[in-house]
Design a protein around this motif. Structure first.
Motif, PDB file in Angstrom:
ATOM      1  N   HIS A 120       8.136   0.068 -17.921  1.00 15.44           N
ATOM      2  CA  HIS A 120       8.003  -1.344 -17.547  1.00 15.44           C
ATOM      3  C   HIS A 120       9.230  -2.165 -17.964  1.00 15.44           C
ATOM      4  O   HIS A 120       9.117  -3.200 -18.629  1.00 15.44           O
ATOM      5  CB  HIS A 120       6.733  -1.932 -18.168  1.00 15.44           C
ATOM      6  N   GLY A 124       9.097  -9.150 -14.844  1.00 15.50           N
ATOM      7  CA  GLY A 124       7.924  -9.591 -14.082  1.00 15.50           C
ATOM      8  C   GLY A 124       8.213 -10.894 -13.379  1.00 15.50           C
ATOM      9  O   GLY A 124       9.161 -11.612 -13.712  1.00 15.50           O
ATOM     10  N   CYS A 212       0.713 -10.782 -18.735  1.00 14.50           N
ATOM     11  CA  CYS A 212       1.684 -10.108 -17.879  1.00 14.50           C
ATOM     12  C   CYS A 212       1.135  -8.712 -17.589  1.00 14.50           C
ATOM     13  O   CYS A 212       1.118  -7.847 -18.471  1.00 14.50           O
ATOM     14  CB  CYS A 212       3.038 -10.016 -18.573  1.00 14.50           C
ATOM     15  N   SER A 214       0.184  -5.774 -14.051  1.00 18.50           N
ATOM     16  CA  SER A 214       0.245  -5.561 -12.604  1.00 18.50           C
ATOM     17  C   SER A 214      -0.945  -6.290 -11.978  1.00 18.50           C
ATOM     18  O   SER A 214      -1.877  -6.705 -12.667  1.00 18.50           O
ATOM     19  CB  SER A 214       0.213  -4.069 -12.280  1.00 18.50           C
ATOM     20  N   ASP A 229       4.733  -3.710  -9.785  1.00 21.78           N
ATOM     21  CA  ASP A 229       5.443  -4.883 -10.296  1.00 21.78           C
ATOM     22  C   ASP A 229       4.544  -5.661 -11.251  1.00 21.78           C
ATOM     23  O   ASP A 229       3.323  -5.743 -11.067  1.00 21.78           O
ATOM     24  CB  ASP A 229       5.880  -5.775  -9.134  1.00 21.78           C
ATOM     25  N   MET A 230       5.158  -6.247 -12.281  1.00 19.83           N
ATOM     26  CA  MET A 230       4.421  -7.028 -13.258  1.00 19.83           C
ATOM     27  C   MET A 230       4.308  -8.479 -12.805  1.00 19.83           C
ATOM     28  O   MET A 230       5.279  -9.070 -12.316  1.00 19.83           O
ATOM     29  CB  MET A 230       5.121  -6.971 -14.609  1.00 19.83           C
TER      30      MET A 230
END
Length: 530
Positions: A120, A124, A212, A214, A229-230
């Motif tokens: 990760h 984000g 934060c 997904s 994607d975050m």
């Protein structure tokens, strides 16, 4: 069956086990020598659904390894009597947070066979604006998934940092993490990893974003394989108030080690406190586009109380005192220590400040409320054969968290009064967690002969290693399970203490999370400090 604390007992402690189905027991040393025999009168225990009794073997004080057997030749797990019986459990439960790190490689020299790649690292985006991105690097994965949540993280940090404030020597252990040997004790270096991520969740105006994650949960894959994607969800007063409290608390703890960092934390707390004052009425709801953990709460009075307590300790802020005194009239539960109800953390801050800082009247009122709750828990503990502080209906999602937070309350009551009856009841909660329960399981991976093995935890499920990472606390029995492994239809006639499945699919009974480990660290640390 004889259920006991598989992590062991201190030589001069009160030592209790629970026997069911048979009223005669024998205690043996590991080499087979009979040490003790006895008979008990069994009575029905509502939590376990069994006829049960307490075995008190406090008279046995010699260090060594032991086991129990009953007349049906059931043999209990082996356990130790030792001054150091909790050392491994404390170290493992503290290092759990390292294994939850996001955004960095876990190298073999620190993680052993549980090494893994960085995850990760792509940052984000702010929900509603994909072009507004933040680095979002670091922090701890919250639970069995890969989300990161400010409210959950702040509460886990609070348990650890208040513990460090109250008994620092017991938590100053070498955890073999990358920062070991540096200027900070390892536990504070680990907490800093989470604090630095939470700092990045603050807006310029002081508001703090809630989480934060997904948009939806990924599958059971390793964290570096998660390419979703975050999403950074909107600001909430819950996250902002918890941010204020934890930054102000941390600024106090870190001041003697790193004054510039302490000042950064204090400035961040002040900025978000200003936002809270400007936004007295603010409700957060999980966005419909995001289906990960909600951490919703429609009342933020307790979060504001905790923030106010820490802001008053930071600056003697008069607005903070107004919030504190106003909250005292709302009749909140002033001892709660979980993510949804944090007023107890504010109470703990005020109690830890001593009798004069907030004024004796406020201090004494809160001490009285705390001890009233400790007395209630102690009475429940004394009313059942397992010594626990829950009744059947109170086995909620994360019941082991409740057990451990109750133990925190009892530990603080002991520290306030010196009354050993509180300490004994706190110890019984640890007994339960480490195996004195009707599942005959230690609910901490790697600790005890019969420790649970299949947590609802993505890395454990995906790493192709049979043994789970040690030191993780299971959520525990749930009176209302709701997953395929702990099917509620199959559990409808099962006693509350047995509504549990050691199964990776059982998110409602067997997930892990950082704020289930943090109260265990607090309680074990307190026990070791004695």
């Amino acid at each position: 069956m004889i259920y006991l604390n598989q992590a062991g007992y201190a030589p001069n402690s009160t030592k209790r086990a629970t026997i069911t189905g048979n009223n005669h027991y024998n205690l043996f040393s590991a080499d087979g020598k009979k040490i003790l025999s006895g008979e008990c009168t069994l009575e029905f225990d509502e939590n376990s659904g069994e006829n049960a009794a307490v075995i008190d073997f406090s008279e046995v004080t010699e260090e060594g390894r032991y086991f129990f057997a009953d007349e049906d030749n059931f043999r209990s797990p082996e356990f130790v009597i030792s001054k150091n019986h909790y050392d491994q459990a404390l170290r493992d439960s503290m290092k759990m947070f390292y294994f939850q790190r996001c955004g960095m490689e876990l190298e073999e020299k620190y993680a052993g066979v549980y090494k893994r790649k960085a995850c990760h690292c792509g940052g984000g985006y702010i929900l509603g604006d994909r072009f507004q991105r933040r680095k979002m690097l670091g922090g701890w994965h919250d639970a069995g998934d890969y989300g990161r949540y400010v409210t959950a993280g702040a509460v886990a940090l609070a348990h650890l940092l208040y513990g460090y404030e109250m008994f620092p020597g017991a938590l100053t252990l070498n955890l073999n993490i990358p920062e070991s040997g540096g200027s900070l004790p390892d536990i504070l270096a680990e907490c800093k990893y989470e604090l630095d991520w939470i700092l990045d969740m603050q807006d310029e105006d002081g508001g703090v974003h809630h989480k934060c994650t997904s948009a939806s949960f990924c599958g059971f894959i390793m964290p570096d394989e998660d390419d979703l994607d975050m999403v950074i969800t909107p600001v909430s007063s819950l996250a902002t108030a918890d941010f204020v409290a934890i930054m102000a608390l941390a600024s106090r703890i870190y001041h003697k080690f790193d004054e510039p960092y302490s000042n950064t934390l204090a400035a961040a707390a002040r900025k978000s406190w200003t936002w809270l004052i400007k936004n007295p009425s603010f409700i957060f709801e999980n966005p419909k586009e995001v289906t990960t953990g909600t951490y919703e709460d429609l009342c933020d009075a307790d979060e504001r109380f905790w923030a106010a307590a820490e802001m008053y300790r930071l600056d003697k802020n008069e607005d903070a005192m107004k919030v504190i005194l106003g909250t005292m009239e709302l009749h909140l539960s002033m001892h709660c220590l979980g993510w949804a109800d944090v007023a107890g953390l504010g109470t703990l801050s005020i109690i830890n400040s001593g009798t004069d800082f907030f004024g004796k009247d406020l201090y004494n009122r809160l001490v009285m409320k705390w001890l009233d709750e400790a007395d209630r828990l102690k009475l429940i503990s004394q009313s059942n054969a397992f010594g626990i502080t829950l009744r059947p209906i109170e086995f909620t999602w994360g019941s082991n968290m409740v057990i451990l937070m109750n133990a925190m309350i009892l530990c603080v009551a002991h520290k306030l009064t010196g009354d050993d009856s509180y300490l004994k009841s706190a110890q019984y909660q640890l007994d339960y967690i480490f195996g004195r329960n009707a599942m005959d399981l230690s609910y901490v991976t790697g600790i005890g002969e019969r420790a649970f093995k299949h947590p609802h935890l993505r890395p454990t499920a995906a790493d192709n290693i049979d043994a789970p990472i040690p030191g993780f606390v299971s959520g525990g029995p749930n009176f209302r399970p709701c997953d395929e492994a702990a099917n509620p239809d199959n559990m409808s006639d099962v006693p509350a203490m047995k509504r549990y499945a050691d199964d990776v699919r059982s998110y409602s009974t067997n997930e892990i999370t950082i704020y289930w480990n943090s109260p265990l660290v607090f309680v074990l640390g307190y026990m070791n400090s004695l």
